[in-house]
Design a protein around this motif. Structure first.
Motif, PDB file in Angstrom:
ATOM      1  N   VAL A 433       0.855  -1.186   0.000  1.00 60.90           N
ATOM      2  CA  VAL A 433       0.000   0.000   0.000  1.00 60.90           C
ATOM      3  C   VAL A 433       0.879   1.220   0.000  1.00 60.90           C
ATOM      4  O   VAL A 433       2.067   1.151   0.323  1.00 60.90           O
ATOM      5  CB  VAL A 433      -0.948   0.013   1.233  1.00 60.90           C
ATOM      6  CG1 VAL A 433      -1.925  -1.154   1.183  1.00 60.90           C
ATOM      7  CG2 VAL A 433      -0.127  -0.014   2.523  1.00 60.90           C
ATOM      8  N   THR A 434       0.232   2.396  -0.470  1.00 65.19           N
ATOM      9  CA  THR A 434       0.949   3.679  -0.455  1.00 65.19           C
ATOM     10  C   THR A 434       0.082   4.669   0.317  1.00 65.19           C
ATOM     11  O   THR A 434      -1.125   4.722   0.168  1.00 65.19           O
ATOM     12  CB  THR A 434       1.152   4.205  -1.885  1.00 65.19           C
ATOM     13  OG1 THR A 434       1.939   3.221  -2.624  1.00 65.19           O
ATOM     14  CG2 THR A 434       1.892   5.520  -1.889  1.00 65.19           C
ATOM     15  N   VAL A 435       0.775   5.484   1.166  1.00 65.70           N
ATOM     16  CA  VAL A 435       0.049   6.451   1.977  1.00 65.70           C
ATOM     17  C   VAL A 435      -0.346   7.589   1.082  1.00 65.70           C
ATOM     18  O   VAL A 435       0.508   8.257   0.472  1.00 65.70           O
ATOM     19  CB  VAL A 435       0.948   6.981   3.139  1.00 65.70           C
ATOM     20  CG1 VAL A 435       0.164   8.015   3.959  1.00 65.70           C
ATOM     21  CG2 VAL A 435       1.413   5.849   4.019  1.00 65.70           C
ATOM     22  N   ALA A 436      -1.714   7.803   0.901  1.00 68.42           N
ATOM     23  CA  ALA A 436      -2.211   8.806  -0.009  1.00 68.42           C
ATOM     24  C   ALA A 436      -2.360  10.167   0.639  1.00 68.42           C
ATOM     25  O   ALA A 436      -2.207  11.181  -0.022  1.00 68.42           O
ATOM     26  CB  ALA A 436      -3.582   8.343  -0.598  1.00 68.42           C
ATOM     27  N   ALA A 437      -2.669  10.273   1.863  1.00 67.58           N
ATOM     28  CA  ALA A 437      -2.895  11.555   2.540  1.00 67.58           C
ATOM     29  C   ALA A 437      -2.180  11.558   3.914  1.00 67.58           C
ATOM     30  O   ALA A 437      -1.660  10.552   4.359  1.00 67.58           O
ATOM     31  CB  ALA A 437      -4.398  11.814   2.719  1.00 67.58           C
ATOM     32  N   GLN A 438      -2.200  12.734   4.473  1.00 66.53           N
ATOM     33  CA  GLN A 438      -1.531  12.900   5.786  1.00 66.53           C
ATOM     34  C   GLN A 438      -2.334  12.116   6.847  1.00 66.53           C
ATOM     35  O   GLN A 438      -3.521  12.282   6.996  1.00 66.53           O
ATOM     36  CB  GLN A 438      -1.504  14.385   6.180  1.00 66.53           C
ATOM     37  CG  GLN A 438      -0.805  14.669   7.489  1.00 66.53           C
ATOM     38  CD  GLN A 438       0.692  14.330   7.463  1.00 66.53           C
ATOM     39  OE1 GLN A 438       1.337  14.497   6.409  1.00 66.53           O
ATOM     40  NE2 GLN A 438       1.203  13.829   8.570  1.00 66.53           N
ATOM     41  N   PRO A 439      -1.665  11.198   7.622  1.00 68.18           N
ATOM     42  CA  PRO A 439      -2.351  10.405   8.658  1.00 68.18           C
ATOM     43  C   PRO A 439      -2.880  11.331   9.743  1.00 68.18           C
ATOM     44  O   PRO A 439      -2.367  12.407  10.025  1.00 68.18           O
ATOM     45  CB  PRO A 439      -1.254   9.500   9.208  1.00 68.18           C
ATOM     46  CG  PRO A 439      -0.220   9.420   8.128  1.00 68.18           C
ATOM     47  CD  PRO A 439      -0.266  10.754   7.442  1.00 68.18           C
ATOM     48  N   ARG A 440      -3.954  10.910  10.431  1.00 62.78           N
ATOM     49  CA  ARG A 440      -4.604  11.686  11.497  1.00 62.78           C
ATOM     50  C   ARG A 440      -4.525  10.921  12.829  1.00 62.78           C
ATOM     51  O   ARG A 440      -4.678   9.685  12.845  1.00 62.78           O
ATOM     52  CB  ARG A 440      -6.050  11.975  11.142  1.00 62.78           C
ATOM     53  CG  ARG A 440      -6.230  12.836   9.897  1.00 62.78           C
ATOM     54  CD  ARG A 440      -7.704  13.170   9.714  1.00 62.78           C
ATOM     55  NE  ARG A 440      -8.479  11.991   9.527  1.00 62.78           N
ATOM     56  CZ  ARG A 440      -8.704  11.377   8.391  1.00 62.78           C
ATOM     57  NH1 ARG A 440      -8.126  11.798   7.294  1.00 62.78           N
ATOM     58  NH2 ARG A 440      -9.467  10.304   8.313  1.00 62.78           N
ATOM     59  N   LEU A 441      -4.333  11.656  13.879  1.00 64.30           N
ATOM     60  CA  LEU A 441      -4.330  11.049  15.196  1.00 64.30           C
ATOM     61  C   LEU A 441      -5.732  10.820  15.698  1.00 64.30           C
ATOM     62  O   LEU A 441      -6.626  11.617  15.413  1.00 64.30           O
ATOM     63  CB  LEU A 441      -3.587  11.959  16.183  1.00 64.30           C
ATOM     64  CG  LEU A 441      -2.095  12.170  15.922  1.00 64.30           C
ATOM     65  CD1 LEU A 441      -1.535  13.222  16.897  1.00 64.30           C
ATOM     66  CD2 LEU A 441      -1.348  10.845  16.100  1.00 64.30           C
TER      67      LEU A 441
END
Length: 442
Positions: A433-441
């Motif tokens: 998989v590829t991270v598409a957006a900024q992760p959220r806490l």
């Protein structure tokens, strides 16, 4: 006209006794009763109670007798040198034809000149400490040699020598002669004592017989009895100071028991007579022999007791030891008993080990089955706990294991950034998989 005034008349011939009585009657008629003053000299009291002495002054001397009845009325003890007044009767002692004064009463009239000098010197020397008891020394118990200062012709020498020969004939006697009466006596006594002191301080003393004697350990200064004039040499101040300087104990035995001189007070000990002075330094040989006999008896008893004790110990040791063959037999018997006990102990131990082995062999299969069952059960429980810990079971419930390209686990959103390539491990496979957006806490 008397026979004395008429030369032509022959004198009367008297019987001796009659003439003595006639003289006594003449004295009685002319003089008695009479009182006389003078110094006492040569005073003595007989066992009968009668007293005999002389009354003297610078010009004369008179014999006196005081019988027991009159002597019992005296309120003091007369001494040589005392100045007294006596009352009584003049008479003639017919047995010897001596003029004699029978004293009926006596009283002091003051002290005589010699006695007064004696008291004055005594008081002065006492004040200087020459008579102090602290400087008096004890007599040696066994003197190596005894020194004697006296006149060679005096009876005191004979008395001392006789007493010493009787009591201690083994102790050497060293005599230094001296005058004991007269004007030259004090200087002679001082010189004799000085010589005796040298002998006392020497390692060996030269005896009168040429034999080398041991050092003198005690000195006897002796003289027989006499009047105060006869003993006056022993009241000399130089002699007193010389006595006080004696390096060894000194005994003064001057006169009779009632006589006292300055020498008596300066000496370490006063003896009433010369014989008593000798006896003070000479314990009888029989006393020492008796003491030695007593000590020898005690020593013999002690040795005998020790012998008895040692004999008893020897007997006990001999009883325990006996003959060597008997001791060997007893030791062999003891060894046999010990060997028997050892064999019995070994057999008993082997028997117990055999029984233990048989019991172990009989119970081994059952114990082995129990041990295998226990270990199998423990293994199954361990496998179950391991299965419960298997991460695949978690993945089967819809979870995934996320790792980066390096294979490191990603456990936080802060580890992932947009565009990062990650790998997700699922229950049945792997997904890239590829991270598409900024992760959220959360």
């Amino acid at each position: 006209m008397s026979e004395r005034t008429n030369p032509g008349v022959a004198p009367r011939v008297w019987e001796v006794g009659a003439l003595c009585r006639a003289i006594a009657d003449a004295l009685e008629a002319r003089f008695n009763p009479v009182a006389v003053r003078g110094e006492i000299t040569g005073f003595s009291r007989a066992s009968s109670g009668h007293c005999y002495f002389s009354i003297k002054d610078a010009n004369g001397q008179l014999r006196c007798a005081m019988f027991r009845r009159a002597a019992s009325l005296l309120d003091f003890s007369p001494r040589d040198g005392e100045l007294v007044e006596v009352r009584g009767r003049l008479g003639v002692y017919e047995a010897r034809g001596d003029l004699q004064f029978i004293v009926e009463s006596m009283q002091r009239a003051g002290q005589g000149a010699l006695f007064e000098q004696f008291l004055l010197l005594k008081a002065r020397l006492d004040a200087e400490g020459l008579f102090d008891t602290a400087r008096k020394r004890a007599l040696p118990l066994l003197p190596r040699a005894i020194g004697l200062v006296t006149s060679p012709g005096a009876a005191a020498l004979h008395d001392v020598v006789t007493a010493l020969r009787r009591r201690v004939p083994h102790i050497p006697l060293v005599l230094v002669p001296a005058l004991v009466q007269g004007a030259a006596a004090p200087a002679s006594l001082v010189a004799a004592l000085s010589k005796m002191y040298l002998l006392a301080q020497a390692e060996r003393a030269q005896g009168t017989d040429g034999v080398q004697n041991p050092p003198v350990d005690v000195i006897l200064l002796v003289r027989g009895g006499g009047s105060i004039e006869d003993l006056w040499a022993f009241n000399d101040e130089r002699l007193a100071r010389t006595i006080a300087q004696s390096p060894v104990p000194l005994i003064s035995g001057v006169g009779h028991e009632t006589d006292f001189t300055i020498a008596d007070f300066c000496a370490d000990l006063r003896a009433p007579t010369p014989t008593a002075a000798a006896e003070l330094v000479a314990q009888p040989r029989e006393v020492w022999l008796g003491a030695l006999g007593l000590l020898a008896g005690r020593l013999a008893d002690a040795v005998e007791r020790q012998f008895d004790a040692r004999h008893q110990r020897l007997d006990q040791a001999a009883a325990r030891l006996g003959r060597p063959s008997g001791l060997v037999a007893r030791e062999q018997l003891q060894l046999a008993r010990l060997a028997q006990r050892m064999r019995h102990g070994v057999l008993l131990k082997l028997q117990r080990l055999s029984q233990y082995q048989q019991a172990t062999e009989a119970s081994f299969p059952l114990k082995m089955q129990r041990c295998v069952a226990q270990h199998t059960e423990r293994l199954e429980r361990a496998a179950l706990r391991m299965d419960l810990l298997d991460p695949r079971l978690v993945l089967q419930r819809g979870y995934a294991l996320l790792t980066d390209t390096g294979g490191r686990a990603v456990t936080s959103v802060q580890q992932a950034h947009p565009g990062d390539a990650l790998r997700a491990t699922l229950a049945d496979g792997v997904v890239d998989v590829t991270v598409a957006a900024q992760p959220r806490l959360l």
